[in-house]
Scaffold this active site. Structure first.
Site, mmCIF file in Angstrom:
data_model
loop_
_atom_site.group_PDB
_atom_site.id
_atom_site.type_symbol
_atom_site.label_atom_id
_atom_site.label_comp_id
_atom_site.label_asym_id
_atom_site.label_seq_id
_atom_site.Cartn_x
_atom_site.Cartn_y
_atom_site.Cartn_z
ATOM 1 N N LYS A 39 39.972 32.088 44.927
ATOM 2 C CA LYS A 39 41.083 32.749 46.369
ATOM 3 C C LYS A 39 40.021 32.926 47.476
ATOM 4 C CE LYS A 39 39.572 37.410 44.359
ATOM 5 N NZ LYS A 39 40.054 38.443 43.611
ATOM 6 N N ARG A 141 45.809 49.479 40.748
ATOM 7 C CA ARG A 141 46.053 48.453 41.665
ATOM 8 C C ARG A 141 47.227 47.803 41.380
ATOM 9 N NH1 ARG A 141 41.467 44.279 43.577
ATOM 10 N NH2 ARG A 141 41.909 43.344 41.758
ATOM 11 N N TYR A 267 22.865 46.602 73.127
ATOM 12 C CA TYR A 267 23.754 47.477 73.420
ATOM 13 C C TYR A 267 23.723 48.846 72.849
ATOM 14 C CZ TYR A 267 27.200 43.597 74.791
ATOM 15 O OH TYR A 267 27.769 42.686 75.498
ATOM 16 N N MET A 319 27.959 40.101 69.580
ATOM 17 C CA MET A 319 28.969 39.106 69.171
ATOM 18 C C MET A 319 28.740 37.608 68.956
ATOM 19 S SD MET A 319 32.603 38.073 70.877
ATOM 20 C CE MET A 319 33.319 39.659 71.018
HETATM 21 C C1 PLP Z 1 39.012 38.489 42.517
HETATM 22 C C2 PLP Z 1 39.425 38.648 41.154
HETATM 23 C C3 PLP Z 1 38.477 38.128 39.890
HETATM 24 C C4 PLP Z 1 37.260 37.666 40.154
HETATM 25 O O1 PLP Z 1 36.345 38.802 40.583
HETATM 26 P P1 PLP Z 1 34.859 38.577 40.575
HETATM 27 O O2 PLP Z 1 34.357 39.911 40.650
HETATM 28 O O3 PLP Z 1 34.646 37.803 42.076
HETATM 29 O O4 PLP Z 1 34.241 37.614 39.538
HETATM 30 C C5 PLP Z 1 39.268 38.037 38.852
HETATM 31 N N1 PLP Z 1 40.357 38.723 38.581
HETATM 32 C C6 PLP Z 1 41.157 39.085 39.411
HETATM 33 C C7 PLP Z 1 42.446 39.905 39.185
HETATM 34 C C8 PLP Z 1 40.895 39.146 40.841
HETATM 35 O O5 PLP Z 1 41.515 39.940 41.817
#
Ligand code: PLP
Length: 376
Positions: A39, A141, A267, A319
């Site tokens: 992802k 979640r 800054y 930046m």
């Molecule tokens: C992002 C995600 C993972 C991968 O988790 P990592 O900690 O990066 O290995 C697995 N399952 C779900 C549902 C996720 O959202």
């Protein structure tokens, strides 16, 4: 500096990603399959490069977050892969999702109902297109809670028509080995799975992200979903990293300067460089993912020929630029200094995350678009 062309150079070691995948897979003892989470453009590293490499070392199950990501993967990978969408499918997009050959992770009984209604006639038999179900085992979640699951279990015909390929859940504290919530979530998931399997007997289960794979076999079930560990983040933060580092980031020095009198740097004038110290101003700032929150805390490695010297950041990250105090370098080293390494074997994504008060995941997904990218 020819291959930098004045910009930072981000090197992504695809061989290390492949090796991290096989290392994760080697931890699975009971025939569990090793999927891969790609992802957010493979955690910022480029899904178009990463996913085919994972396919080549045997990965056949991929997890994306959104439908767009899933469609990109579909176009990239051979037909024999399964692509799950971790954030499911939006209302009204069910048919498009099924026709793209993507498997949504459904999280409410209403979504299951709609999935069947929208895709159930695609094959003429009333069976929905393949789908997956997510249970909330305690993270609060995404996922079905106990009551929603009970509502589904009371409709076995619906469950059977949903064409479930996988039931999954996610741990909140997998990176803390020994945390009481891990066992509690495991018990909740195991119980819910037993109930579901009374209706869907062969239903495969998936519970483990990278860290949970390291918690041991009890967490592996039929399929695991490593993400961060593939990209070099330490899945066991209280122990040495069992993964190979994947990214290296080198920033070219734009200006070297000797400070003639005590001078405020950057800054806000938050830090002072003492008279006589040496500073290096490099190309790369918070717009490139050098998180400003690490101002005054982060460090890099000055590369002077073959010599490497750890140097602290000075003042606030801007930046486009960041300043380092390179007073620790000898005159000869200073003369050879062209780049400062911000990420690599010495300073890892986890180190930079800690300096910025965040985690390696956010460092990776923040990596900027202005770097030259080189894939090994
Ligand atoms: C992002 C995600 C993972 C991968 O988790 P990592 O900690 O990066 O290995 C697995 N399952 C779900 C549902 C996720 O959202």
């Amino acid at each position: 500096m020819s291959d930098y062309e004045g910009e930072g150079l981000l090197t992504i070691d695809l061989g290390a990603i492949a090796e991290n995948y096989t290392r994760m897979r080697a931890r699975l003892k009971n025939g569990s399959e090793c999927g891969a989470v790609v992802k957010a453009d493979a955690y910022g590293l480029g899904a178009a490069k990463v996913a085919p490499v994972l396919y080549r070392v045997g990965c056949r199950t991929f997890f994306a977050a959104t439908r767009q990501e899933g469609e990109q993967l579909r176009a990239l990978l051979p037909e024999d892969v399964r692509i799950f969408l971790l954030t499911g499918v939006r209302r009204g997009c069910e048919r498009a999702c099924a026709e793209a050959g993507l498997i949504p992770v459904l999280v409410t009984p209403a979504q299951v109902q709609r999935w069947i209604e929208a895709t159930g006639e695609l094959d003429g038999g009333g069976l929905a297109a393949p789908s997956a179900l997510k249970l909330d085992s305690g993270m609060t979640r995404l996922g079905m809670g106990t009551e929603e699951l009970a509502e589904l279990l009371a409709q076995p015909a619906l469950l059977q028509r949903a064409n479930l390929q996988l039931v999954l859940s996610h741990l909140a504290c997998a990176d803390e080995n020994g945390h009481a919530q891990n066992d509690a979530q495991l018990a909740t998931f195991t119980g819910a799975l037993a109930q579901l399997r009374r209706i869907c007997p062969q239903l495969p289960a998936s519970f483990a992200n990278s860290s949970a794979i390291c918690l041991g076999e009890a967490y592996h079930f039929d399929l695991v979903r490593p993400g961060c560990a593939l990209y070099g983040v330490n899945p066991t933060p209280s122990e040495p990293n069992p993964m190979r580092p994947v990214v290296s980031l080198r920033l070219p020095v734009l200006q070297l300067r000797r400070v003639s009198h005590d001078s405020a740097v950057g800054y806000g004038a938050t830090q002072f460089a003492a008279a006589g110290s040496w500073l290096a101003v490099v190309r790369g700032g918070y717009a490139d993912g050098i998180l400003r929150a690490q101002s005054g805390r982060g460090c890099g490695v000055a590369l002077a020929g073959d010599e490497r010297v750890v140097v602290p950041m000075m003042g606030r990250v801007s930046m486009d630029t960041t300043v380092f105090d390179i007073s620790a370098l000898s005159e000869a080293q200073r003369a050879r200094l062209e780049v400062i390494e911000l990420l690599g074997d010495s300073v890892t994504v986890d180190d930079m995350g800690a300096a910025a008060g965040t985690i390696g995941y956010e460092i990776l997904t923040s990596l900027g678009r202005r770097y030259s990218r080189r894939y090994l």
